[in-house]
Design a protein around this motif. Structure first.
Motif: not given
Lengths: 258, 386
Positions: A93-99, A102, A252-253, A255
């Motif tokens: 959830q953290l990865v998909t919501r904010i930059y 990584r 790289r991708d 999210a």
């Protein structure tokens, strides 16, 4: 460039690390006692089964200390890989919501294993004195061994974290692979038992001189040979390099796939 | 000339379609726009229009498949409330964690901590694990952390909906202050009046494409027109065609006004020549941005009998003085036919009524008023004891 970004995010690293440590033992009745129990119980079982029943050699040390010193290093490696490797899945959830950089998440999650290492190391020292022994002067090398072990483990953990974001198989394979690694390393048995013919192959496992070196520093068992150290250093460096490349490619991708 | 805060050119994001289909789904297609410094821009569109994907590209969560976005200055992205919150940690611990994830240093959070707690109205709950928080408290703390990030560009996805109304108003006011201090804001909300309140300009997205870029009221009108033509939902049976004029002008999607101005609305309705005359009630409804009814007038409440005759009819409602406080409102007419054989229940398009004025009052009505002061120095000088 990316290293600078990591450095600028050191506050976040510290907070993620603190979070990992705090939440691990929140709402547990025994709390930190778990950190003591985890390496101690298997070490006692191994000491009884292999030391007392099977009478395997242990380089002149009590089998309990012998096994525990192996578990301390192996535990640091396994726990770091495990925590780092599952970090993206646990905190998707953290990865998909904010930059944020990584790599921070697996690095911080994995580094939390240092706490377990310090506690189990203290237990080992206490037991050494309790059984009437004393650590050797080689104890000064322990920070180096720990640093090399955790660097190796964090690299592997980074790669597994990024790969398991794509395919969960990698996360599922980790406990299995770590189990195999336990038997492929001189944790519960002594190097003496490894036939000389397969030693060169066996010593490609970078954990071999780390465990042997740690044990030698703590218990005065024979130190790993120069050729063992050299072989492991080469494979270790290769593992780190490949793992970092894999992470760079597979993260790289994140999210989009997590 | 000041540089743009964001300069996006041809942003496109493709996702692989269902396994086996071999196709690609384009969530965002060739979107280009500029966001100026200190500009507040809305982003509106239906669910699945690509708004969230666009925000994720701009905030670097995901990479565009094509095109590029140049971003000048630190971006604070609030794509969900309570980013990085962990339920087992206390509000205080989560404030530091969420602040760091959003891009604040520990020292930044230290200096703003009291302001964050005050803004979120946390009080002593700040040292309690957030798993015990109500959803409102959780949302308040989450927004408060992000609000104190002081980024050059603030990106806010539909996150205010979770808070209660006073808190939503507070957040909007806070974002408004940020824009006055030079922060650019990109604001996504389904609350169109909130968008109209905050933003001067808006983008409309549909099917991944940018279909409108212009002044906020025109953007909202464009979006609403698209909704009305595409959703295919019949709004009741309308045996008549109605055309609304406001203050003598054909009703556009947005009408501007000022407090205590007069308002005249005419509804021209053609009734079929062979249809019977139908008694009806005309309603005028004005709603606030949070869905409260500010004005509801019924033609029958003061005894006016309206009858729809065959041919051309004009139904009129005149308000001599409309004491609405500055703000944005929805206005529409509802026609209710009373003939039991052919019941009519029909709403006109909603019109955005933008009541201008400098101050944003909490009050919905703003009656003509003045305050006065009188003093009597001698009366106060009398000693009550003696």
């Amino acid at each position: 460039m990316r290293l600078r970004e990591l450095w600028e995010s050191r506050d976040l690293f510290a907070l993620l690390l603190g979070r990992e440590i705090k939440i691990r033992y929140k709402q547990t009745a025994l709390g930190v006692a778990w950190v003591v129990v985890q390496p101690l119980v298997p070490a006692i079982i191994i000491a009884v089964v292999l030391g007392t029943f099977a009478r395997l050699p242990s380089g002149g040390s009590p089998y309990l200390l012998f096994a525990l010193s192996g578990f301390v290093v192996y535990g640091l490696f396994a726990s770091t890989v495990n925590r780092a490797g599952t970090s993206f899945i646990r905190d998707g959830q953290l990865v998909t919501r904010i930059y944020f950089p990584r790599a921070l998440l697996p690095l911080a999650s994995g580094s939390a294993a240092i706490v377990d290492f310090v506690v189990s190391f203290a237990v080992l020292i206490a037991l050494i004195f309790l059984l009437g022994h004393a650590p050797t002067a080689g104890i000064a090398a322990v920070p180096l061994v720990a640093l090399l072990t955790i660097s190796l483990a964090l690299s592997v953990g980074l790669a597994i974290a990024a790969l398991s974001a794509h395919y969960r198989d990698f996360a599922l394979a980790v406990p299995f692979a770590l189990q195999l690694l336990l038997y492929a390393s001189p944790v519960v048995y002594s190097m003496e038992l490894v036939p000389a013919s397969i030693r060169p192959l066996y010593s490609l496992n970078p954990l071999v001189p780390l465990i042997e070196g740690f044990r030698s520093a703590m218990l005065g068992t024979p130190a790993p040979s120069g050729s063992e150290v050299l072989g492991a250093a080469i494979t270790g460096a290769a593992v780190v390099a490949i793992a970092i490349l894999v992470f760079a490619r597979a993260s790289r991708d994140l999210a989009d796939v997590i | 000339m000041a540089p743009n805060a964001i300069s996006a050119v041809g942003l496109t994001k493709r996702y692989r379609g269902a396994p086996g289909s071999g196709g690609w789904i384009e969530a965002v297609s060739d979107v280009s726009f500029d966001l100026g410094p200190g500009e507040a821009m809305g982003l509106i569109g239906r669910n699945g229009a690509g708004k969230s994907t666009l925000l994720r590209i701009l905030s670097r969560v995901t990479r565009p498949s094509a095109g590029h976005a140049d971003v000048y200055g630190r971006i604070g992205a609030l794509l969900e409330v309570g980013t990085g919150f962990h339920p087992e940690l206390t509000g205080r611990e989560n404030t530091y964690l969420s602040g760091a994830i959003l891009g604040m240093s520990r020292r930044d959070v230290d200096t703003r901590f009291d302001a964050i707690v005050a803004f979120a109205e946390m009080g002593p709950f700040i040292d309690m694990p957030v798993k015990h928080y109500s959803s409102g408290m959780y949302a308040r703390l989450g927004f408060a952390v992000a609000a104190h990030l002081l980024p050059a560009i603030l990106i806010v996805d539909e996150v205010l909906a979770v808070g209660d109304l006073p808190f939503q108003a507070k957040c909007l006011a806070h974002m408004h202050r940020l824009t006055e201090n030079g922060t650019s804001v990109l604001f996504v909300s389904h609350n169109l009046l909130a968008v109209a309140d905050l933003c001067t300009r808006a983008l409309v997205m549909n099917g991944g494409r940018l279909v409108f870029d212009g002044p906020v009221n025109a953007a909202i009108a464009d979006y609403r027109r698209a909704l009305a033509t595409s959703d295919g939902v019949a709004r009741g049976t309308a045996p008549t065609e109605g055309r609304m004029t406001i203050n003598g002008e054909p009703a556009a999607a947005a009408v501007e006004s000022r407090p205590n101005q007069s308002l005249r609305i005419d509804l021209a309705a053609d009734h079929p020549a062979d249809a019977p005359a139908t008694a009806l009630i005309l309603n005028l409804v004005i709603e606030t941005s949070d869905g409260r009814t500010a004005v509801h007038l019924r033609s029958d409440s003061n005894g006016t009998a309206l009858v729809l005759e065959p041919g051309r009819n004009v139904l009129t409602v005149v308000i001599d003085e409309l004491p609405l406080a500055p703000g944005n409102y929805w206005l529409w007419l509802r026609v209710v036919g009373l003939d039991p054989r052919q019941p009519i229940m029909w709403d006109t398009e909603r019109v955005l009524l933008a009541v201008g004025g400098d101050q944003a009052f909490e009050s919905v009505v703003l009656p003509r008023h003045h305050f006065a002061h009188a003093a009597d120095r001698a009366a106060a000088a009398v000693d009550p004891d003696g």
